[in-house]
Design a protein around this motif. Sequence first.
Motif, PDB file in Angstrom:
ATOM      1  N   ALA A 265       0.780  -1.169   0.014  1.00  0.00           N
ATOM      2  CA  ALA A 265       0.173   0.022   0.025  1.00  0.00           C
ATOM      3  C   ALA A 265       0.790   1.135   0.005  1.00  0.00           C
ATOM      4  N   ALA A 266       0.385   2.183  -0.558  1.00  0.00           N
ATOM      5  CA  ALA A 266       1.082   3.609  -0.790  1.00  0.00           C
ATOM      6  C   ALA A 266       0.403   4.359   0.091  1.00  0.00           C
ATOM      7  N   LEU A 267       1.024   5.096   1.123  1.00  0.00           N
ATOM      8  CA  LEU A 267       0.724   6.046   1.956  1.00  0.00           C
ATOM      9  C   LEU A 267       1.117   7.430   1.729  1.00  0.00           C
ATOM     10  N   GLU A 268       0.108   8.268   1.591  1.00  0.00           N
ATOM     11  CA  GLU A 268       0.404   9.707   1.611  1.00  0.00           C
ATOM     12  C   GLU A 268       1.745  10.255   2.462  1.00  0.00           C
ATOM     13  N   GLY A 269       2.777  10.874   1.795  1.00  0.00           N
ATOM     14  CA  GLY A 269       3.643  11.276   2.616  1.00  0.00           C
ATOM     15  C   GLY A 269       4.954  10.211   2.855  1.00  0.00           C
ATOM     16  N   ASP A 270       4.706   8.886   2.571  1.00  0.00           N
ATOM     17  CA  ASP A 270       5.723   8.353   2.843  1.00  0.00           C
ATOM     18  C   ASP A 270       6.498   7.889   1.658  1.00  0.00           C
ATOM     19  N   VAL A 271       7.884   7.527   1.811  1.00  0.00           N
ATOM     20  CA  VAL A 271       8.792   7.291   0.924  1.00  0.00           C
ATOM     21  C   VAL A 271       8.255   6.037  -0.004  1.00  0.00           C
ATOM     22  N   THR A 272       8.389   6.095  -1.338  1.00  0.00           N
ATOM     23  CA  THR A 272       7.994   4.842  -2.044  1.00  0.00           C
ATOM     24  C   THR A 272       9.005   3.726  -1.709  1.00  0.00           C
ATOM     25  N   ILE A 273       8.549   2.515  -1.714  1.00  0.00           N
ATOM     26  CA  ILE A 273       9.459   1.587  -1.668  1.00  0.00           C
ATOM     27  C   ILE A 273       9.647   0.723  -2.888  1.00  0.00           C
ATOM     28  N   THR A 274      10.485   0.894  -3.750  1.00  0.00           N
ATOM     29  CA  THR A 274      10.721   0.155  -4.998  1.00  0.00           C
ATOM     30  C   THR A 274      12.098   0.033  -5.354  1.00  0.00           C
ATOM     31  N   ARG A 275      12.429  -0.497  -6.243  1.00  0.00           N
ATOM     32  CA  ARG A 275      13.675  -0.708  -7.009  1.00  0.00           C
ATOM     33  C   ARG A 275      13.468  -1.207  -8.480  1.00  0.00           C
ATOM     34  N   SER A 276      14.683  -1.001  -9.092  1.00  0.00           N
ATOM     35  CA  SER A 276      14.644  -1.406 -10.564  1.00  0.00           C
ATOM     36  C   SER A 276      14.543  -3.088 -10.432  1.00  0.00           C
ATOM     37  N   GLY A 277      13.366  -3.304 -11.390  1.00  0.00           N
ATOM     38  CA  GLY A 277      13.257  -4.662 -11.748  1.00  0.00           C
ATOM     39  C   GLY A 277      12.181  -5.298 -10.710  1.00  0.00           C
ATOM     40  N   MET A 278      11.800  -4.562  -9.751  1.00  0.00           N
ATOM     41  CA  MET A 278      10.838  -5.293  -8.784  1.00  0.00           C
ATOM     42  C   MET A 278       9.219  -4.937  -9.131  1.00  0.00           C
ATOM     43  N   VAL A 279       8.367  -5.906  -9.235  1.00  0.00           N
ATOM     44  CA  VAL A 279       7.114  -5.580  -9.536  1.00  0.00           C
ATOM     45  C   VAL A 279       6.264  -5.487  -8.521  1.00  0.00           C
ATOM     46  N   LEU A 280       5.604  -4.645  -7.916  1.00  0.00           N
ATOM     47  CA  LEU A 280       4.859  -4.329  -6.952  1.00  0.00           C
ATOM     48  C   LEU A 280       3.291  -4.632  -7.417  1.00  0.00           C
ATOM     49  N   GLY A 281       2.854  -5.735  -7.179  1.00  0.00           N
ATOM     50  CA  GLY A 281       1.287  -5.735  -7.474  1.00  0.00           C
ATOM     51  C   GLY A 281       1.243  -7.254  -8.160  1.00  0.00           C
ATOM     52  N   THR A 282      -0.089  -7.503  -8.449  1.00  0.00           N
ATOM     53  CA  THR A 282      -0.182  -8.868  -9.052  1.00  0.00           C
ATOM     54  C   THR A 282      -0.634  -8.667 -10.647  1.00  0.00           C
ATOM     55  N   PRO A 283       0.368  -9.158 -11.544  1.00  0.00           N
ATOM     56  CA  PRO A 283       0.239  -8.514 -12.872  1.00  0.00           C
ATOM     57  C   PRO A 283      -1.171  -8.558 -13.453  1.00  0.00           C
ATOM     58  N   ALA A 284      -1.965  -9.685 -13.321  1.00  0.00           N
ATOM     59  CA  ALA A 284      -3.341  -9.846 -13.938  1.00  0.00           C
ATOM     60  C   ALA A 284      -4.270  -8.635 -13.359  1.00  0.00           C
ATOM     61  N   TYR A 285      -4.142  -8.116 -12.397  1.00  0.00           N
ATOM     62  CA  TYR A 285      -4.997  -7.186 -11.815  1.00  0.00           C
ATOM     63  C   TYR A 285      -4.497  -5.966 -11.534  1.00  0.00           C
ATOM     64  N   MET A 286      -3.183  -5.676 -12.046  1.00  0.00           N
ATOM     65  CA  MET A 286      -2.657  -4.224 -12.074  1.00  0.00           C
ATOM     66  C   MET A 286      -3.382  -3.317 -13.088  1.00  0.00           C
ATOM     67  N   SER A 287      -3.519  -1.849 -12.754  1.00  0.00           N
ATOM     68  CA  SER A 287      -4.070  -1.168 -13.670  1.00  0.00           C
ATOM     69  C   SER A 287      -2.950  -0.460 -14.646  1.00  0.00           C
ATOM     70  N   PRO A 288      -3.235   0.163 -15.935  1.00  0.00           N
ATOM     71  CA  PRO A 288      -2.244   0.629 -16.922  1.00  0.00           C
ATOM     72  C   PRO A 288      -1.430   1.334 -16.246  1.00  0.00           C
ATOM     73  N   GLU A 289      -1.586   2.316 -15.304  1.00  0.00           N
ATOM     74  CA  GLU A 289      -0.593   3.340 -14.782  1.00  0.00           C
ATOM     75  C   GLU A 289       0.290   2.528 -13.994  1.00  0.00           C
ATOM     76  N   GLN A 290      -0.157   1.322 -13.343  1.00  0.00           N
ATOM     77  CA  GLN A 290       1.052   0.546 -12.478  1.00  0.00           C
ATOM     78  C   GLN A 290       1.808   0.088 -13.644  1.00  0.00           C
ATOM     79  N   VAL A 291       1.352  -0.538 -14.698  1.00  0.00           N
ATOM     80  CA  VAL A 291       2.115  -1.280 -15.681  1.00  0.00           C
ATOM     81  C   VAL A 291       3.304  -0.260 -16.196  1.00  0.00           C
ATOM     82  N   GLU A 292       2.660   0.885 -16.501  1.00  0.00           N
ATOM     83  CA  GLU A 292       3.610   1.941 -17.048  1.00  0.00           C
ATOM     84  C   GLU A 292       4.279   2.598 -16.136  1.00  0.00           C
ATOM     85  N   GLY A 293       4.476   2.330 -14.871  1.00  0.00           N
ATOM     86  CA  GLY A 293       5.370   3.063 -13.751  1.00  0.00           C
ATOM     87  C   GLY A 293       4.759   4.518 -13.413  1.00  0.00           C
ATOM     88  N   LYS A 294       3.646   4.886 -13.636  1.00  0.00           N
ATOM     89  CA  LYS A 294       3.098   6.132 -13.267  1.00  0.00           C
ATOM     90  C   LYS A 294       2.520   6.091 -11.980  1.00  0.00           C
TER      91      LYS A 294
END
Length: 512
Positions: A162-191
């Motif tokens: 989950a993303a909380l307003e005001g928190d630093v986003t936890i991510t890194r190159s190559g990591m997929v956060l979410g389940t592909p089949a149910y991800m939104s287009p903006e998640q797929v595009e990294g927006k």
Amino acid sequence: MGWDGDGVLAGRYRNLGLIGQGGMGAVWRAHDIDLDREVAVKELRVPAQVADQERRVWYARMEREARAAARLRHTGIVTIYDRVMGDDGRPWIVMELVRGRSLDQLLAERKTLPPSQVAAIGLAMLDALSAAHAQGIVHRDVKPANVLLEGDRVLLTDFGIAALEGDVTITRSGMVLGTPAYMSPEQVEGKSVTPASDLWSLAASLYAAVEGRRPFDGPSHGAVFVAIATRRPPAPRCGGPLAEALNGLLRKDPDERLSPAQVRDLLNAVLHPTAETAADVGPPVPHRPPRTALLHPPTSDIPLRRHRTALVRAALLWAALAVVAFLAGPWKDTKTTPPIELLSEESIILLLPAVVAFIVMCGLWFLPHRPALVLILVFAILGGLHLETLSVYAHHRSGGIPVIEPNVGFEISWVLGALALMFAFTAANPSLAGRVAVPSARHALLAMAVLVEGLVALVWVVPVYELAGSGLDLDSDHNGPLIAPLMLLGLIWLGTQAFIWSSRLRAEFSRR
């Protein structure tokens, strides 16, 4: 820090068994010793070969889940009770124990659900997501596996990314956060991910439930990502307001997706086809999620859940008294020698099974959540004690094991053993009923079970003695004191079980 040698976490949570596990974690059922309640404990498991940097990312993700869910107070969101930090920096999350199954498990069994049930689930999920969004929390991993069904409740769980307003986003190159089949287009595009992203995932989950297939699929994650970003999903065959809601949410542009209020109106229209929408009648009224009883039996239809501990412990008390009565009561054909004296004269070691039986029953006293196990062990203890005594009795006589004529001690033990089994069966029946969702099938199953259980409880001694090659002389004129209480117990059993499992009888009793 983890489970210690006694299976206890942080000196407070006793391990009761594994609920489920995946590639990166496991969920355990546990008993909160301090508050005397059952909880779920989520454990993060990171492979040993994972680098320290990535390990810290996963630990931070779980920390994020605890903080995100702990901010939420909603009946449709699994409650977080506690967070325990291990010596290695690994967090353990203690949360509400949901006694049900996930939507994903239900779909694996049924493939599809009727539109009305899908709409009911969708309304409950929408309410939970709206509560999270109001707190500035975006789930980012809404999918059938994270939707739990328990009686009337539909709960959203696993705010691990989950993303909380005001928190630093936890991510890194190559990591997929979410389940592909149910991800939104903006998640797929990294927006940027917004509440509209959760609504897309909600629609994808409902689409899978009503259509029996995911809206976007492919042989690989890459193929799924391409489909989500560039293609339109097949038109929902369900039609009507539900299809309109799905199509309105599965739009590539987040700004073009339906609002929560519009989705709520359409889902309500599925449940109430003749009802006017909120746009026709003015301001919307507060929404109450409809019942989803066909998904899982509501708690009100399965009585005695709250009394399971008392029933199990009553069964153990009756079983202990039955053992004492049997050991202390002399048999008529042994010159008033009680079995305990007969066993000790043969060898003091022969009393060890009786001692072990009492130790086991003391241990079962603290396992009221395992009524089936208690039932099996109570029957094994009572039957094993009789078989052991019969073998020693035969050793003292010539001509093998005789036909036993019950005496007072034996009769009391028989009746007390029947009571123990009846209480144990009564404690186990709610779990049996909870496995059947259709009321008519549940009632038929319970009716058959009650008859079989009553017969087993009343005549439990007979098959034990037949197995030993002996028999019981029940035709004697002196056996009236035994037959009468057994018949009375049978009538009480049938009457009590009919009252317990008939909501009509309970309602009539309450009315009067």
